[in-house]
Design a protein around this motif. Structure first.
Motif, short mmCIF file in Angstrom:
data_model
loop_
_atom_site.label_atom_id
_atom_site.label_comp_id
_atom_site.label_asym_id
_atom_site.label_seq_id
_atom_site.Cartn_x
_atom_site.Cartn_y
_atom_site.Cartn_z
N TRP A 145 -60.22 -23.77 1.42
CA TRP A 145 -59.41 -23.41 0.26
C TRP A 145 -60.03 -22.22 -0.46
O TRP A 145 -61.26 -22.17 -0.66
N GLU A 146 -59.21 -21.28 -0.86
CA GLU A 146 -59.71 -20.04 -1.48
C GLU A 146 -60.54 -20.29 -2.74
O GLU A 146 -61.37 -19.46 -3.11
N TYR A 147 -60.34 -21.44 -3.41
CA TYR A 147 -61.09 -21.74 -4.63
C TYR A 147 -62.23 -22.74 -4.42
O TYR A 147 -62.87 -23.15 -5.38
N ALA B 137 -67.96 -24.82 -0.79
CA ALA B 137 -67.81 -24.86 0.67
C ALA B 137 -67.94 -23.45 1.25
O ALA B 137 -68.59 -23.26 2.29
N GLN B 138 -67.36 -22.47 0.59
CA GLN B 138 -67.46 -21.09 1.09
C GLN B 138 -68.91 -20.65 1.18
O GLN B 138 -69.32 -20.01 2.15
N TRP C 227 -58.43 -19.77 3.35
CA TRP C 227 -59.01 -18.67 4.10
C TRP C 227 -59.43 -19.20 5.46
O TRP C 227 -59.97 -20.31 5.56
N LEU C 228 -59.20 -18.44 6.49
CA LEU C 228 -59.67 -18.78 7.83
C LEU C 228 -60.97 -18.01 8.06
O LEU C 228 -61.02 -16.79 7.88
N LEU C 229 -62.00 -18.75 8.43
CA LEU C 229 -63.33 -18.18 8.65
C LEU C 229 -63.73 -18.40 10.10
O LEU C 229 -63.39 -19.42 10.69
N SER D 122 -58.70 -14.24 8.33
CA SER D 122 -57.27 -14.39 8.08
C SER D 122 -57.09 -15.40 6.95
O SER D 122 -58.06 -15.84 6.33
N GLU D 123 -55.85 -15.78 6.72
CA GLU D 123 -55.54 -16.83 5.74
C GLU D 123 -54.23 -17.48 6.15
O GLU D 123 -53.49 -16.94 6.98
#
Length: 183
Positions: A133-135, A139-140, A166-168, A152-153
């Motif tokens: 999740w972008e927020y 985790a990011q 977001w795709l990482l 990507s997203e």
């Protein structure tokens, strides 16, 4: 302290896995959407019947992280057509990596991520990828420490609310992507 272990989750554990999934998901995402949307999401995505189906799928793998008999969390990884997004078939997806509330901050997520990397290596996967999740900044930061980068997203639908994941990704062998680009 009992020894930590990582064990495959049998399909017969779908009911228990449902409760564990809801507990972990709520602890992280409660308050990010309406209570109605959250309840509908949990009842659908983590329904015991649905999890039993996922546990039965070829190329979809679930593993508990345990301390003695106590389940501390779990990971779900997918290969081939079981990946939740269109990616090369030889990539490995980490679809879920959940640690129970009260056990976070002990390095347990790292144990599961290291386990996923070993699995990816055993299956000759050149890349490992996931959605976040972008927020979800915590985790990011965790994934950044492992060398994951955004590529990507996609839209993540929670009832009537559309959120952004977001795709990482990262190459299995860090530095491999740069070497391939230099050729």
């Amino acid at each position: 302290m009992a020894e930590l272990s990582i064990e495959a989750i049998p399909v017969e554990e779908a009911g228990y896995l449902s409760g564990l999934s809801c507990e972990c998901y709520l602890a992280t995402f409660e308050g990010t959407c309406s209570d109605k949307d959250m309840a509908a999401y949990l009842e659908t995505v983590y329904a015991p019947e649905r999890l039993a189906q996922e546990l039965s799928e070829e190329d979809s793998y679930f593993y508990y992280l345990k301390e003695g008999d106590m389940v501390l969390g779990y990971i779900k990884v997918n290969r081939g057509d079981q990946q939740s997004e269109e990616q090369p078939r030889d990539w490995l997806e980490v679809e879920r990596l959940y640690i129970r509330p009260g056990y976070q901050g002990r390095g347990l997520g790292s144990l599961l991520m290291d386990f996923a990397l070993v699995k990816a290596g055993g299956w000759d996967c050149p890349y490992i990828w996931l959605g976040v999740w972008e927020y979800n900044l915590r985790a990011q930061a965790f994934y950044r420490k492992y060398g994951f980068e955004r590529f990507s997203e996609h839209a993540f639908v929670m009832g009537e609310e559309v959120q952004c994941d977001w795709l990482l990704k990262r190459p299995l062998v860090l530095g491999q992507e740069k070497e391939e680009d230099d050729r």
